[in-house]
Design a protein around this motif. Structure first.
Motif, PDB file in Angstrom:
ATOM      1  N   GLN A 120     -41.359  11.299  -2.382  1.00 32.38           N
ATOM      2  CA  GLN A 120     -41.395  11.222  -1.039  1.00 32.38           C
ATOM      3  C   GLN A 120     -39.923  11.522  -0.509  1.00 32.38           C
ATOM      4  OE1 GLN A 120     -42.810   7.344  -0.109  1.00 32.38           O
ATOM      5  NE2 GLN A 120     -45.010   8.387   0.187  1.00 32.38           N
ATOM      6  N   LEU A 121     -38.876  11.000  -1.379  1.00 32.16           N
ATOM      7  CA  LEU A 121     -37.496  11.292  -1.186  1.00 32.16           C
ATOM      8  C   LEU A 121     -37.008  12.596  -1.278  1.00 32.16           C
ATOM      9  CD1 LEU A 121     -34.571  10.166  -0.264  1.00 32.16           C
ATOM     10  CD2 LEU A 121     -34.195   9.451  -2.956  1.00 32.16           C
ATOM     11  N   ALA A 122     -37.690  13.300  -2.328  1.00 32.02           N
ATOM     12  CA  ALA A 122     -37.191  14.899  -2.605  1.00 32.02           C
ATOM     13  C   ALA A 122     -37.742  15.552  -1.463  1.00 32.02           C
ATOM     14  CB  ALA A 122     -37.998  15.195  -4.097  1.00 32.02           C
ATOM     15  N   ARG A 123     -38.883  15.452  -0.947  1.00 30.70           N
ATOM     16  CA  ARG A 123     -39.466  16.134   0.218  1.00 30.70           C
ATOM     17  C   ARG A 123     -38.664  15.758   1.402  1.00 30.70           C
ATOM     18  NH1 ARG A 123     -43.840  14.698  -2.388  1.00 30.70           N
ATOM     19  NH2 ARG A 123     -44.347  12.750  -1.038  1.00 30.70           N
ATOM     20  N   ALA A 124     -38.238  14.501   1.823  1.00 33.16           N
ATOM     21  CA  ALA A 124     -37.441  14.223   2.840  1.00 33.16           C
ATOM     22  C   ALA A 124     -36.183  14.850   2.745  1.00 33.16           C
ATOM     23  CB  ALA A 124     -37.212  12.741   2.905  1.00 33.16           C
ATOM     24  N   GLU A 125     -35.412  14.823   1.452  1.00 36.45           N
ATOM     25  CA  GLU A 125     -34.111  15.717   1.425  1.00 36.45           C
ATOM     26  C   GLU A 125     -34.247  17.138   1.641  1.00 36.45           C
ATOM     27  OE1 GLU A 125     -33.205  14.081  -2.655  1.00 36.45           O
ATOM     28  OE2 GLU A 125     -31.810  12.695  -1.732  1.00 36.45           O
ATOM     29  N   ASP A 126     -35.356  17.842   1.100  1.00 32.76           N
ATOM     30  CA  ASP A 126     -35.560  19.208   1.311  1.00 32.76           C
ATOM     31  C   ASP A 126     -35.861  19.448   2.794  1.00 32.76           C
ATOM     32  OD1 ASP A 126     -36.224  21.904   0.351  1.00 32.76           O
ATOM     33  OD2 ASP A 126     -38.187  21.464   0.942  1.00 32.76           O
ATOM     34  N   PHE A 127     -36.497  18.532   3.484  1.00 29.40           N
ATOM     35  CA  PHE A 127     -36.703  18.697   5.156  1.00 29.40           C
ATOM     36  C   PHE A 127     -35.459  18.783   5.633  1.00 29.40           C
ATOM     37  CE2 PHE A 127     -37.577  16.867   9.171  1.00 29.40           C
ATOM     38  CZ  PHE A 127     -38.322  17.830   9.818  1.00 29.40           C
ATOM     39  N   ALA A 128     -34.531  17.682   5.464  1.00 27.27           N
ATOM     40  CA  ALA A 128     -33.067  17.456   6.180  1.00 27.27           C
ATOM     41  C   ALA A 128     -32.374  18.715   5.828  1.00 27.27           C
ATOM     42  CB  ALA A 128     -32.579  16.138   5.658  1.00 27.27           C
ATOM     43  N   ALA A 129     -32.250  19.239   4.396  1.00 28.79           N
ATOM     44  CA  ALA A 129     -31.589  20.359   4.255  1.00 28.79           C
ATOM     45  C   ALA A 129     -32.261  21.744   4.871  1.00 28.79           C
ATOM     46  CB  ALA A 129     -31.706  20.698   2.515  1.00 28.79           C
ATOM     47  N   THR A 130     -33.346  21.633   5.136  1.00 28.07           N
ATOM     48  CA  THR A 130     -34.006  22.863   5.692  1.00 28.07           C
ATOM     49  C   THR A 130     -33.464  22.867   7.156  1.00 28.07           C
ATOM     50  OG1 THR A 130     -35.951  22.823   3.929  1.00 28.07           O
ATOM     51  CG2 THR A 130     -36.103  24.105   6.755  1.00 28.07           C
ATOM     52  N   LEU A 131     -33.522  21.779   7.834  1.00 31.16           N
ATOM     53  CA  LEU A 131     -33.140  21.527   9.232  1.00 31.16           C
ATOM     54  C   LEU A 131     -31.499  21.879   9.303  1.00 31.16           C
ATOM     55  CD1 LEU A 131     -34.936  18.348  10.369  1.00 31.16           C
ATOM     56  CD2 LEU A 131     -35.487  20.910  11.043  1.00 31.16           C
ATOM     57  N   GLY A 132     -30.679  21.238   8.317  1.00 30.84           N
ATOM     58  CA  GLY A 132     -29.156  21.658   8.231  1.00 30.84           C
ATOM     59  C   GLY A 132     -28.980  22.856   8.019  1.00 30.84           C
ATOM     60  N   ALA A 133     -29.701  23.752   7.252  1.00 26.34           N
ATOM     61  CA  ALA A 133     -29.513  25.203   7.343  1.00 26.34           C
ATOM     62  C   ALA A 133     -29.814  26.039   8.532  1.00 26.34           C
ATOM     63  CB  ALA A 133     -30.364  25.812   5.911  1.00 26.34           C
ATOM     64  N   ARG A 134     -30.899  25.604   9.041  1.00 23.20           N
ATOM     65  CA  ARG A 134     -31.446  25.979  10.290  1.00 23.20           C
ATOM     66  C   ARG A 134     -30.142  25.993  11.461  1.00 23.20           C
ATOM     67  NH1 ARG A 134     -35.830  28.051  13.185  1.00 23.20           N
ATOM     68  NH2 ARG A 134     -36.895  27.773  11.402  1.00 23.20           N
ATOM     69  N   LEU A 135     -29.392  24.868  11.408  1.00 28.00           N
ATOM     70  CA  LEU A 135     -28.593  24.528  12.446  1.00 28.00           C
ATOM     71  C   LEU A 135     -27.698  25.278  12.162  1.00 28.00           C
ATOM     72  CD1 LEU A 135     -28.906  20.636  12.822  1.00 28.00           C
ATOM     73  CD2 LEU A 135     -29.522  22.402  14.677  1.00 28.00           C
ATOM     74  N   GLU A 136     -27.045  25.320  10.962  1.00 32.39           N
ATOM     75  CA  GLU A 136     -25.981  26.080  10.338  1.00 32.39           C
ATOM     76  C   GLU A 136     -26.032  27.540  10.685  1.00 32.39           C
ATOM     77  OE1 GLU A 136     -24.937  25.677   6.257  1.00 32.39           O
ATOM     78  OE2 GLU A 136     -24.713  23.338   6.730  1.00 32.39           O
ATOM     79  N   GLY A 137     -27.486  28.137  10.752  1.00 30.55           N
ATOM     80  CA  GLY A 137     -27.695  29.708  11.045  1.00 30.55           C
ATOM     81  C   GLY A 137     -27.544  29.650  12.509  1.00 30.55           C
ATOM     82  N   LYS A 138     -28.019  28.752  13.387  1.00 31.98           N
ATOM     83  CA  LYS A 138     -27.880  28.832  14.899  1.00 31.98           C
ATOM     84  C   LYS A 138     -26.428  28.901  15.367  1.00 31.98           C
ATOM     85  CE  LYS A 138     -32.263  27.609  16.402  1.00 31.98           C
ATOM     86  NZ  LYS A 138     -32.909  27.115  17.728  1.00 31.98           N
ATOM     87  N   VAL A 139     -25.589  27.942  14.473  1.00 32.18           N
ATOM     88  CA  VAL A 139     -24.104  27.987  15.149  1.00 32.18           C
ATOM     89  C   VAL A 139     -23.508  28.970  14.679  1.00 32.18           C
ATOM     90  CG1 VAL A 139     -22.065  26.762  14.613  1.00 32.18           C
ATOM     91  CG2 VAL A 139     -23.938  25.406  14.693  1.00 32.18           C
TER      92      VAL A 139
END
Length: 139
Positions: free
Chosen positions: A113-132
Motif C-alpha cells: 500500500q505504501l509503494a502504491r501511495a508513493e507512486d501516486f504522490a510521485a505521479t502527482l508531483g511529476a504532473r505538477l512539475e510539468g504544468k509549472v
C-alpha cells in the motif's frame, strides 16, 4: 524492571497515546495501572509502559482488542513466575508465533500500500512539475 511509578501524563508522553486511549485500554482490561496514588491518580511502571507499547504496535496492524488481550495473556504467562509444563509452554509459544506471522503478513500488505501511495504522490508531483514548466503566462 524499575519500580518507579509514573502518572498517566508521563506515560502518555512516552507512549504517544492520548490519556483517553490509555483510559480506554484500562476500561477494556488490556492494561491495569500498577498502583494508585493517595489522591487516586493512576500510577504506572515500566512494565505497564511496555504493555502499552505492544498494544500501540498492534493497533495499526489491524489487531482487535481481543487479539491484543490474547497475545498479552500468552506473553504474561510465558514471562510469569508460574512453572509451565512443556505442553503449556509450547502452546503459548505457538500462539506468539501465530501473531508474529500475522504481523509479518500485515507488514507486507502495508508495504504494498505504501509503494502504491508513493507512486501516486510521485505521479502527482511529476504532473505538477510539468504544468509549472509548460503553463502559459497569466493574462
Amino acid at each position: 524492571m524499575d519500580d518507579k511509578h509514573m502518572q498517566i501524563g508521563e506515560v502518555a508522553a512516552r507512549t504517544e497515546l492520548s490519556l483517553r486511549t490509555i483510559r480506554h485500554y484500562e476500561e477494556t482490561g488490556l492494561v491495569i495501572p500498577s498502583a494508585r496514588s493517595q489522591g487516586g491518580f493512576r500510577l504506572y511502571t515500566e512494565s505497564d509502559v511496555a504493555r502499552l507499547m505492544v498494544i500501540r504496535r498492534m493497533k495499526p496492524l489491524g489487531f482487535t482488542l481481543e487479539q491484543m488481550r490474547d497475545l498479552l495473556d500468552a506473553t504474561d504467562r510465558l514471562d510469569g513466575d508460574d512453572a509451565l509444563d512443556a505442553d503449556e509452554r509450547e502452546a503459548l509459544l505457538e500462539c506468539v508465533r501465530t501473531y508474529q506471522q500475522a504481523a509479518a503478513e500485515q507488514v507486507e500488505k502495508l508495504r504494498g500500500q505504501l509503494a502504491r501511495a508513493e507512486d501516486f504522490a510521485a505521479t502527482l508531483g511529476a504532473r505538477l512539475e510539468g504544468k509549472v514548466t509548460t503553463s502559459s503566462p497569466a493574462r
